[in-house]
Design a protein around this motif. Structure first.
Motif, mmCIF file in Angstrom:
data_model
loop_
_atom_site.group_PDB
_atom_site.id
_atom_site.type_symbol
_atom_site.label_atom_id
_atom_site.label_comp_id
_atom_site.label_asym_id
_atom_site.label_seq_id
_atom_site.Cartn_x
_atom_site.Cartn_y
_atom_site.Cartn_z
ATOM 1 N N GLN A 51 1.031 -1.050 0.132
ATOM 2 C CA GLN A 51 -0.080 0.092 -0.140
ATOM 3 C C GLN A 51 0.752 1.168 -0.009
ATOM 4 O O GLN A 51 2.011 1.213 0.639
ATOM 5 N N LYS A 52 0.384 2.308 -0.733
ATOM 6 C CA LYS A 52 1.227 3.445 -0.594
ATOM 7 C C LYS A 52 0.281 4.556 -0.202
ATOM 8 O O LYS A 52 -0.500 4.760 -0.698
ATOM 9 N N ASN A 53 0.832 5.599 0.329
ATOM 10 C CA ASN A 53 0.125 6.821 0.735
ATOM 11 C C ASN A 53 0.164 7.867 -0.300
ATOM 12 O O ASN A 53 1.132 8.254 -1.056
ATOM 13 N N PHE A 55 0.021 11.872 -0.607
ATOM 14 C CA PHE A 55 0.148 12.922 0.375
ATOM 15 C C PHE A 55 -0.671 14.207 0.105
ATOM 16 O O PHE A 55 -0.702 14.496 -1.199
ATOM 17 N N THR A 75 -3.326 12.684 4.719
ATOM 18 C CA THR A 75 -2.227 11.593 3.837
ATOM 19 C C THR A 75 -3.342 10.185 4.008
ATOM 20 O O THR A 75 -3.735 10.145 5.250
ATOM 21 N N ALA A 76 -3.409 9.476 2.952
ATOM 22 C CA ALA A 76 -4.097 8.290 3.020
ATOM 23 C C ALA A 76 -3.666 7.189 2.231
ATOM 24 O O ALA A 76 -3.149 7.446 0.902
ATOM 25 N N ASP A 77 -3.638 6.064 2.478
ATOM 26 C CA ASP A 77 -3.564 4.900 1.637
ATOM 27 C C ASP A 77 -5.043 4.149 1.380
ATOM 28 O O ASP A 77 -4.496 2.844 0.858
#
Length: 181
Positions: A51-53, A55, A75-77
């Motif tokens: 998983q990748k955030n 920004f 910031t969310a994944d």
């Protein structure tokens, strides 16, 4: 004293009547599943196991111009997006690396706008209203869901993966789609 009794006795009778007339099924329990939201996990396109955030993410509904609560420069994944229950399509603008441009007038917020890399996703589906209970009313379940990323020449969202196996979305227990960036 006689008049006080004539007033107090009917008031007490009304209060007792309301109290005993309220049944257990008149209140929708907090634990009752309602209309589910679409759950999307965001993954690294180069390493699709991770998983990748994203920004400075801003999520804005198309046709209403409001920033979705919880997605104001965050910031969310993963994304948890509500779908329209009165239409078969919902669209969102997802803005990566978002910032506010004050349009050269820092003291006038009325002409400010959000800048960043904007991708538009379109979610198409069919709807079915399902009766839950007298207290809770109806909930909407979503079927035949597709998620598309509109090409704009500078997409940061690169692809999607459907995890529903064409099953209807009835709850928020699992991820429904993966998006890669």
């Amino acid at each position: 004293m006689k008049y006080i009794r004539l007033i107090i006795i009917p008031i007490i009778a009304v209060v007792i009547g309301f109290t005993i007339s309220c049944e257990r099924d008149d209140i929708c329990p907090e634990s009752t599943p309602t209309t589910p939201r679409l759950i999307i996990d965001l993954y690294d396109n180069d390493n699709q196991e991770n998983q990748k955030n994203v920004f400075n993410l801003v999520v804005i509904g198309i046709d209403n111009d409001f920033i979705l609560s919880g997605y104001e420069f965050t910031t969310a994944d993963d994304l948890v997006l509500p779908l329209k229950t009165d239409a078969n399509t919902t669209q969102y603008r997802l803005v990566k690396d978002a910032s506010i441009n004050d349009n050269g007038t820092p003291n006038d917020p009325d002409d400010d706008f959000i800048e960043g890399n904007i991708d538009i996703i379109t979610i198409n589906y069919s709807r079915e209203d399902v009766y839950v209970s007298r207290a809770c009313g109806y909930k909407t379940i979503f079927d035949n869901i597709t998620l598309n990323i509109e090409a704009d020449g500078d997409n940061w969202l690169l692809s999607t993966q459907d995890l529903t196996d064409n099953e209807p979305i009835t709850n928020e227990d699992a991820t429904h789609f993966n998006m890669f960036h």
